[in-house]
Design an enzyme around this catalytic site. Structure first.
Site, PDB file in Angstrom:
ATOM      1  N   THR A  96      -0.156   0.836   6.917  1.00 38.05           N
ATOM      2  CA  THR A  96       0.035  -0.225   5.937  1.00 38.05           C
ATOM      3  C   THR A  96       0.301  -1.528   6.673  1.00 38.05           C
ATOM      4  O   THR A  96       1.045  -1.541   7.653  1.00 38.05           O
ATOM      5  CB  THR A  96       1.201   0.062   4.963  1.00 38.05           C
ATOM      6  N   GLY A  97      -0.330  -2.583   6.232  1.00 38.47           N
ATOM      7  CA  GLY A  97      -0.135  -3.851   6.925  1.00 38.47           C
ATOM      8  C   GLY A  97      -1.341  -4.743   6.728  1.00 38.47           C
ATOM      9  O   GLY A  97      -2.144  -4.525   5.815  1.00 38.47           O
ATOM     10  N   GLY A 153     -10.135  -3.725   2.994  1.00 40.54           N
ATOM     11  CA  GLY A 153      -9.155  -3.673   4.085  1.00 40.54           C
ATOM     12  C   GLY A 153      -9.275  -2.400   4.900  1.00 40.54           C
ATOM     13  O   GLY A 153     -10.315  -1.734   4.900  1.00 40.54           O
ATOM     14  N   ASP A 154      -8.197  -2.065   5.566  1.00 47.50           N
ATOM     15  CA  ASP A 154      -8.203  -0.896   6.440  1.00 47.50           C
ATOM     16  C   ASP A 154      -8.013   0.413   5.682  1.00 47.50           C
ATOM     17  O   ASP A 154      -8.428   1.474   6.171  1.00 47.50           O
ATOM     18  CB  ASP A 154      -7.080  -1.023   7.489  1.00 47.50           C
ATOM     19  N   GLY A 198      -4.609  -5.678   6.881  1.00 49.71           N
ATOM     20  CA  GLY A 198      -5.768  -4.822   7.084  1.00 49.71           C
ATOM     21  C   GLY A 198      -6.766  -5.292   8.126  1.00 49.71           C
ATOM     22  O   GLY A 198      -7.313  -4.486   8.887  1.00 49.71           O
ATOM     23  N   ARG A 219     -13.810  -8.231  -0.427  1.00 47.06           N
ATOM     24  CA  ARG A 219     -13.061  -7.879   0.796  1.00 47.06           C
ATOM     25  C   ARG A 219     -12.560  -6.418   0.738  1.00 47.06           C
ATOM     26  O   ARG A 219     -12.033  -5.952  -0.255  1.00 47.06           O
ATOM     27  CB  ARG A 219     -11.879  -8.823   0.936  1.00 47.06           C
ATOM     28  N   THR A 224       0.823  -1.213   0.000  1.00 52.04           N
ATOM     29  CA  THR A 224       0.000   0.000   0.000  1.00 52.04           C
ATOM     30  C   THR A 224       0.856   1.262   0.000  1.00 52.04           C
ATOM     31  O   THR A 224       2.007   1.222   0.416  1.00 52.04           O
ATOM     32  CB  THR A 224      -0.853  -0.036   1.292  1.00 52.04           C
TER      33      THR A 224
END
Ligand code: ASP
Length: 357
Positions: free
Chosen positions: A274-275, A253-254, A277, A251, A223
């Site tokens: 970033t990671g 994510g964050d 999510g 789906r 990201t």
């Protein structure tokens, strides 16, 4: 007699004090307001990330490393110039992210990863720390620069988050750049999808040759994000992503979730995550860092450490953040082997990093 001396002394203090505040501080010996104002570290500042993950020096060729460093530097200089010339943090965030979105190196825009169905579904969000206005888009397949869509949602719609077909219709109405979905095809991202699928089917069949290599692990990450403080003291944050390779069922994510992937508040800080999510949503990472500063009075560095080195790993997740506070302090915290990152301060000092040290 003693009483008279006390009375004279008291009158002397009152006359000597120019105003009520001064009297108050003389009596209570409280630190003056001036003493307690932390110094402004940077008049303006900017930081970016290009994803966190198992990024190890031994897996990187010199050419690849140079390409990442050059793109990170190109992007951050765009935003830094905007800030230096008195532009807004929102403009700096949007334009900087555009450079990263247009590069196939990162999992955002052009380099977005593939879903299980072989499509690319992109998420983004942006937040204005001055007004707490925010905009986000999720699951778009034809909008070239999702961060521009997120900003349009914030500024030109009555909503905060749009998704899928509706978000694309709105993007068209706003004259944003629309591309054929094939624009997002990149060979290496497609190969990543194939390896993840291959690994998963072997694992399901309990095939011992299933090998979980770092490339598969990394397919979760990549990201991009940007945080900035401008000369007017306004903070902004933005995040853009293709999500996770092999994601299914729409789906999200964050990255497009305000408070998880992105948060900005002029009273505290601006954060982009970033990671993994799912964990960043459950830990409400970006807002949690701001809330720790707000409610507990801790520094940005302490808040980021608490959330990234304790809260997220305790849940089982990994990743990192970049953040800048209202005084221009920059923090880039991650619990993975590496995070593509860069920062620049008001003196024009540039830092670019990939690995842990
Ligand atoms: N946080 C993103 C997501 O889960 C992935 C990433 O940061 O690379 O969608």
């Amino acid at each position: 007699m003693n009483k008279l001396i006390y009375l004279f002394a008291f009158c002397f203090i009152i006359i000597g004090c120019k105003n009520k505040e001064e009297l108050q501080s003389t009596i209570t010996k409280k630190p003056t307001e001036k003493d307690s104002i932390p110094t402004q570290v940077n008049e303006f500042a900017i930081a970016i990330h290009g994803g966190a993950g198992t990024i190890l020096r031994e897996n990187m060729s010199p050419e690849k490393e140079a390409a990442y460093i050059a793109k990170l530097e190109e992007a951050i200089r765009i935003g830094h110039n905007i800030l230096k010339n008195g532009g807004s943090s929102l403009d700096a965030v949007e334009k900087t992210i555009n450079i990263l979105e247009d590069s196939p190196l990162f999992n955002a825009g052009k380099g977005a990863v593939f879903t299980n169905a072989g499509t690319n579904e992109l998420d983004a969000s942006i937040m204005d720390g001055k007004t707490l206005n925010a905009g986000a888009s999720a699951g778009t397949k034809t909008v070239r620069n999702p961060i521009n869509l997120a900003r349009a949602v914030m500024e030109k719609s009555p909503h905060v988050m749009l998704s899928g077909f509706g978000a694309e219709t709105f993007a068209q109405e706003q004259d944003l750049k629309i591309v054929d979905s094939s624009y997002f095809y990149t060979e290496n991202r497609y190969q990543s999808l194939k390896s993840v699928k291959d690994y998963e089917s072997k694992k399901q069949a309990e095939d011992k040759t299933a090998f979980y290599d770092p490339i598969i692990k990394d397919s979760k990450f990549g990201t991009v994000g940007c945080v900035a403080l401008d000369k007017n003291g306004n903070l902004a944050a933005g995040t853009s992503t293709g999500g996770m390779t092999n994601k299914r069922w729409g789906r999200i994510g964050d990255a497009p979730i305000i408070g998880a992937g992105t948060y900005a508040n002029n009273n505290t800080c601006a954060v982009s995550s970033t990671g993994w999510g799912e964990f960043f949503i459950r830990a409400m990472v970006a807002y949690d860092i701001s809330a720790l500063m707000d409610y507990k009075g801790v520094t940005l560095q302490e808040a980021a450490k608490e959330v990234i080195q304790k809260k997220v790993p305790e849940l089982g997740g990994d990743g990192g953040i970049i953040a800048v506070d209202k005084h221009g302090n920059i923090t880039m915290e991650f619990n993975t082997a590496g995070m593509y990152r860069a920062s620049m301060n008001d003196k024009g000092e540039l830092y670019v990093g990939i690995y842990k040290n």
